[in-house]
Design a protein around this motif. Structure first.
Motif, PDB file in Angstrom:
ATOM      1  N   ARG A   7       0.836  -1.187   0.000  1.00  0.00           N
ATOM      2  CA  ARG A   7       0.000   0.000   0.000  1.00  0.00           C
ATOM      3  C   ARG A   7       0.873   1.240   0.000  1.00  0.00           C
ATOM      4  O   ARG A   7       1.943   1.248   0.558  1.00  0.00           O
ATOM      5  CB  ARG A   7      -0.929  -0.008   1.212  1.00  0.00           C
ATOM      6  CG  ARG A   7      -1.892  -1.176   1.168  1.00  0.00           C
ATOM      7  CD  ARG A   7      -2.958  -1.074   2.218  1.00  0.00           C
ATOM      8  NE  ARG A   7      -2.396  -1.123   3.544  1.00  0.00           N
ATOM      9  CZ  ARG A   7      -2.831  -0.413   4.552  1.00  0.00           C
ATOM     10  NH1 ARG A   7      -3.815   0.427   4.376  1.00  0.00           N
ATOM     11  NH2 ARG A   7      -2.312  -0.521   5.745  1.00  0.00           N
ATOM     12  N   HIS A  45      -7.137   1.135   4.772  1.00  0.00           N
ATOM     13  CA  HIS A  45      -8.336   0.405   5.127  1.00  0.00           C
ATOM     14  C   HIS A  45      -9.212   1.273   6.040  1.00  0.00           C
ATOM     15  O   HIS A  45     -10.401   1.035   6.137  1.00  0.00           O
ATOM     16  CB  HIS A  45      -7.988  -0.916   5.814  1.00  0.00           C
ATOM     17  CG  HIS A  45      -7.711  -2.025   4.849  1.00  0.00           C
ATOM     18  ND1 HIS A  45      -6.548  -2.107   4.140  1.00  0.00           N
ATOM     19  CD2 HIS A  45      -8.455  -3.093   4.468  1.00  0.00           C
ATOM     20  CE1 HIS A  45      -6.578  -3.181   3.368  1.00  0.00           C
ATOM     21  NE2 HIS A  45      -7.726  -3.790   3.542  1.00  0.00           N
ATOM     22  N   THR A  60      -7.807  -0.065  -1.503  1.00  0.00           N
ATOM     23  CA  THR A  60      -7.076  -0.652  -0.389  1.00  0.00           C
ATOM     24  C   THR A  60      -5.754  -1.253  -0.825  1.00  0.00           C
ATOM     25  O   THR A  60      -4.707  -0.864  -0.347  1.00  0.00           O
ATOM     26  CB  THR A  60      -7.928  -1.713   0.319  1.00  0.00           C
ATOM     27  OG1 THR A  60      -8.304  -2.738  -0.605  1.00  0.00           O
ATOM     28  CG2 THR A  60      -9.189  -1.087   0.910  1.00  0.00           C
ATOM     29  N   PRO A  82     -13.119  -0.998   1.931  1.00  0.00           N
ATOM     30  CA  PRO A  82     -12.714  -1.899   3.014  1.00  0.00           C
ATOM     31  C   PRO A  82     -13.845  -2.196   3.990  1.00  0.00           C
ATOM     32  O   PRO A  82     -14.837  -1.463   4.066  1.00  0.00           O
ATOM     33  CB  PRO A  82     -11.602  -1.105   3.709  1.00  0.00           C
ATOM     34  CG  PRO A  82     -11.943   0.330   3.438  1.00  0.00           C
ATOM     35  CD  PRO A  82     -12.535   0.351   2.059  1.00  0.00           C
TER      36      PRO A  82
END
Length: 278
Positions: A7, A45, A60, A82
């Motif tokens: 991420r 998230h 996400t 999420p």
């Protein structure tokens, strides 16, 4: 081929959200792009404050890997929204129609996008006199008892110096797999998911719909670091929650410029009409 999700949090905001993926050994190295005007970077998230209030635009994670079933193709998976509780009726978790869901490809190693796959969505309601997602048992994607349906288009944009030079539609009006309402409403949900897997021109395969969130995340860490009791670590907070997924399997040759440049960068962004960054 090993796939690693990664991420890419950055400046908190809403207008454009960025998430990258890294795969070892050949295809998919991480990259980040900012889109004008007013691009804002975030990926989460729940940790980016502004986007946490608009989860349907929150990307996400991104995954990219050489397809185990077809080594001459790459599978790209990007997730949004999420913490989808599966029993989230009656509205469940549609893709909004005012957003563009983009997956970017850097095929020459300069951390700038050369290709862009763009998903857009359309929603139809058969019976506007009821709020129900389905009005009976659903046995196929064209079942009249499936009251709320979504379809999607995929456009392939070619870029030069971050400017669009051509656009090609590679998917038109394909069905989104419906949310799993339950066994009474959808006695064979796998059949519905399988019907949502569609071929796209050029040897590709597409799926859009819900999926179990594969990312591992222990959010008890925010409870004052488990109250100092680190023996409680290791719980997967995301277990049992879904995400909205777009998955596309494409020939390797489509996303790399040549065999001399076998590593490509892949990341996702979300663009929303009238969004404002901080």
């Amino acid at each position: 081929m090993t796939a690693i999700a990664r991420r890419r949090p950055g400046r908190r905001g809403l207008a454009t959200l960025v998430c990258g993926a890294l795969a070892a050994g050949g295809l998919a190295a991480a990259g980040v792009s900012a889109l004008d005007p007013g691009a804002a970077r975030a990926s989460s998230h729940r940790e980016a404050p502004l986007i946490s209030g608009q989860p349907q635009y929150d990307n996400t994670d991104v995954y990219a890997f050489v397809s185990p079933d077809k080594p001459d193709t790459t599978t790209i998976v990007a997730n949004w929204t999420p913490f989808e509780e599966p029993a989230g009726g009656p509205n469940f978790y549609p893709f909004p129609e005012d957003a563009q869901y983009d997956v970017h490809i850097d095929s020459d190693g300069d951390a700038q996008g050369d290709l862009l796959y763009r998903w857009t969505f359309d929603t139809k309601v058969k019976n506007g006199n009821t709020f129900l997602y389905n009005t009976g048992a659903v046995t196929s994607l064209d079942d009249p008892d499936l009251n709320v349906t979504q379809t999607y288009d995929i456009d392939l944009l070619k870029l030069d110096d971050q400017k669009v030079v051509s656009t090609k539609k590679i998917a038109d009006d394909l069905p989104v797999a419906p949310s799993h309402v339950g066994k009474a409403s959808m006695p064979d949900y796998k059949k519905l998911r399988d019907q949502a897997v569609r071929k796209v021109p050029g040897g590709g395969t597409s799926y859009v719909g819900q999926a179990d969130d594969p990312f591992f995340l222990d959010l008890r860490v925010f409870d004052l670091l488990y109250g100092g009791d680190l023996s409680e670590t290791g719980r997967d907070t995301l277990k049992g929650y879904n995400v909205n997924t777009v998955a596309l399997q494409v020939p390797n040759a489509d996303i790399r410029q040549s065999a001399k440049q076998p590593t490509v960068g892949i990341w996702s962004t979300t663009q929303r009409k009238n969004a404002k960054g901080d």
